[in-house]
Design an enzyme around this catalytic site. Structure first.
Site, PDB file in Angstrom:
ATOM      1  N   ASN A  45       0.850  -1.186   0.000  1.00  0.00           N
ATOM      2  CA  ASN A  45       0.000   0.000   0.000  1.00  0.00           C
ATOM      3  C   ASN A  45       0.896   1.251   0.000  1.00  0.00           C
ATOM      4  OD1 ASN A  45      -1.362   2.242   1.161  1.00  0.00           O
ATOM      5  ND2 ASN A  45      -2.941   0.873   1.970  1.00  0.00           N
TER       6      ASN A  45
ATOM      7  N   ASP B 140      -0.681  -4.499  11.267  1.00  0.00           N
ATOM      8  CA  ASP B 140      -2.015  -5.046  11.059  1.00  0.00           C
ATOM      9  C   ASP B 140      -2.944  -4.251  11.956  1.00  0.00           C
ATOM     10  OD1 ASP B 140      -3.444  -7.005   9.496  1.00  0.00           O
ATOM     11  OD2 ASP B 140      -4.076  -7.850  11.399  1.00  0.00           O
ATOM     12  N   SER B 141      -4.091  -3.886  11.416  1.00  0.00           N
ATOM     13  CA  SER B 141      -4.979  -3.035  12.196  1.00  0.00           C
ATOM     14  C   SER B 141      -6.424  -3.386  11.938  1.00  0.00           C
ATOM     15  CB  SER B 141      -4.721  -1.568  11.842  1.00  0.00           C
ATOM     16  OG  SER B 141      -4.944  -1.350  10.471  1.00  0.00           O
TER      17      SER B 141
ATOM     18  N   PHE C 227     -10.489   7.445   6.304  1.00  0.00           N
ATOM     19  CA  PHE C 227     -10.770   6.304   5.435  1.00  0.00           C
ATOM     20  C   PHE C 227     -11.464   5.225   6.258  1.00  0.00           C
ATOM     21  CE2 PHE C 227      -7.672   3.166   6.970  1.00  0.00           C
ATOM     22  CZ  PHE C 227      -6.871   3.975   7.762  1.00  0.00           C
ATOM     23  N   GLY C 228     -11.796   4.129   5.598  1.00  0.00           N
ATOM     24  CA  GLY C 228     -12.360   2.971   6.297  1.00  0.00           C
ATOM     25  C   GLY C 228     -13.533   3.348   7.193  1.00  0.00           C
TER      26      GLY C 228
ATOM     27  N   HIS D  15      -4.650   4.852  17.118  1.00  0.00           N
ATOM     28  CA  HIS D  15      -4.068   3.554  17.444  1.00  0.00           C
ATOM     29  C   HIS D  15      -2.703   3.395  16.781  1.00  0.00           C
ATOM     30  CE1 HIS D  15      -6.586   3.754  13.972  1.00  0.00           C
ATOM     31  NE2 HIS D  15      -6.247   2.585  13.496  1.00  0.00           N
TER      32      HIS D  15
HETATM   33  P1  IMP Z   1      -5.040  -3.772   7.344  1.00  0.00           P
HETATM   34  O1  IMP Z   1      -4.340  -3.352   8.591  1.00  0.00           O
HETATM   35  O2  IMP Z   1      -4.420  -3.200   6.114  1.00  0.00           O
HETATM   36  O3  IMP Z   1      -5.288  -5.242   7.309  1.00  0.00           O
HETATM   37  O4  IMP Z   1      -6.493  -3.100   7.331  1.00  0.00           O
HETATM   38  C1  IMP Z   1      -7.353  -3.132   8.400  1.00  0.00           C
HETATM   39  C2  IMP Z   1      -8.639  -2.378   8.133  1.00  0.00           C
HETATM   40  O5  IMP Z   1      -9.010  -1.760   9.383  1.00  0.00           O
HETATM   41  C3  IMP Z   1      -8.550  -1.243   7.136  1.00  0.00           C
HETATM   42  O6  IMP Z   1      -8.860  -1.641   5.846  1.00  0.00           O
HETATM   43  C4  IMP Z   1      -9.614  -0.269   7.675  1.00  0.00           C
HETATM   44  O7  IMP Z   1     -10.874  -0.601   7.234  1.00  0.00           O
HETATM   45  C5  IMP Z   1      -9.620  -0.523   9.149  1.00  0.00           C
HETATM   46  N1  IMP Z   1      -8.841   0.525   9.791  1.00  0.00           N
HETATM   47  C6  IMP Z   1      -7.591   0.421  10.304  1.00  0.00           C
HETATM   48  N2  IMP Z   1      -7.196   1.614  10.767  1.00  0.00           N
HETATM   49  C7  IMP Z   1      -8.212   2.462  10.533  1.00  0.00           C
HETATM   50  C8  IMP Z   1      -8.369   3.860  10.783  1.00  0.00           C
HETATM   51  O8  IMP Z   1      -7.497   4.582  11.294  1.00  0.00           O
HETATM   52  N3  IMP Z   1      -9.548   4.373  10.404  1.00  0.00           N
HETATM   53  C9  IMP Z   1     -10.528   3.651   9.809  1.00  0.00           C
HETATM   54  N4  IMP Z   1     -10.426   2.378   9.538  1.00  0.00           N
HETATM   55  C10 IMP Z   1      -9.265   1.772   9.914  1.00  0.00           C
END
Ligand code: IMP
Length: 209
Positions: free
Chosen positions: A16, A75-76, A166-167, A194
């Site tokens: 990304n 990872d989040s 986002f998200g 976070h």
């Molecule tokens: P990954 O860490 O790329 O697997 O994505 C985890 C998902 O958690 C992301 O696609 C978002 O949908 C969500 N996410 C993680 N951090 C945030 C944030 O700061 N705001 C909103 N959504 C989040």
């Protein structure tokens, strides 16, 4: 004793571009040159873990082993208390893949609606608390690793509000606030997020003053 990064190059185990830029900027003051897994042609491993820690480690280890260099992965996701921590590690998966104006993306409104629908089924008095989690994992090719866990507590609101971020940002109100993550500026979000929490822990241990 946790191993420390020296100055030099670090592979960021993400494909990304946005994450690479953000992480590169955060680590630049410490003399770290960030390379992306994508630019090195490293494969993306399947995220088969059931916790944020497991998935961050899977990604960091795969990149460290394939490149022979130290690697950092994150990872989040969002955990909703009344949904037993879901969507958790499946946060991104709850948003269906879609095409937006010819580019791949995910339908976050659908995902936010899904969470809201599950909460609504539990009745009006349901606990709406939730937390964003971020785990950063550093892995070295020799097998050492370090883990930093960050979180931001808050609650979910409905309907979604705000155009920034986002998200799931438009439905997340951080504790002590009234505005969603999508209504505050990126600077305000980065001060309490976070991700900022996890990075502060990484910097404190990896680059002590
Ligand atoms: P990954 O860490 O790329 O697997 O994505 C985890 C998902 O958690 C992301 O696609 C978002 O949908 C969500 N996410 C993680 N951090 C945030 C944030 O700061 N705001 C909103 N959504 C989040």
């Amino acid at each position: 004793m946790t191993r420390r990064l020296g100055s030099g190059s670090l592979v960021i185990a993400t494909h990304n571009a946005g994450k690479l830029k953000e992480i590169g900027a955060l680590l630049a003051p410490f003399g770290i040159n960030c390379l992306s897994a994508g630019s090195l042609g490293l494969p993306e491993p399947d995220e088969t873990g059931t916790t944020f820690v497991q998935n961050a480690l899977i990604k960091a280890r795969a990149a460290a082993e394939a490149s022979g260099m130290a690697a950092l992965a994150d990872d989040s996701g969002l955990s909703v208390a009344a949904l037993d921590g879901r969507p958790g590690v499946y946060t991104a998966d709850w948003a269906e893949r879609q095409w937006f104006e010819g580019a791949p993306g995910r339908d976050w409104y659908m995902a936010m609606g899904k969470v809201e629908g599950m909460l609504a089924e539990k009745g009006e008095a349901i606990d709406r608390s939730a937390a964003f989690h971020c785990v950063l994992a550093i892995a070295w090719p020799e097998g050492d690793y370090a883990i930093y866990e960050g979180r931001c507590d808050g609650s979910l609101t409905w309907p979604p509000r705000g155009k920034m971020g986002f998200g799931y940002d438009p439905v997340f109100v951080p504790a002590g606030g009234t505005m969603t993550f999508a209504e505050i500026t990126p600077e305000e979000k980065h001060a309490i997020s976070h991700r900022a929490d996890a990075f502060a822990k990484l910097v404190a241990e990896q680059f002590p003053r």
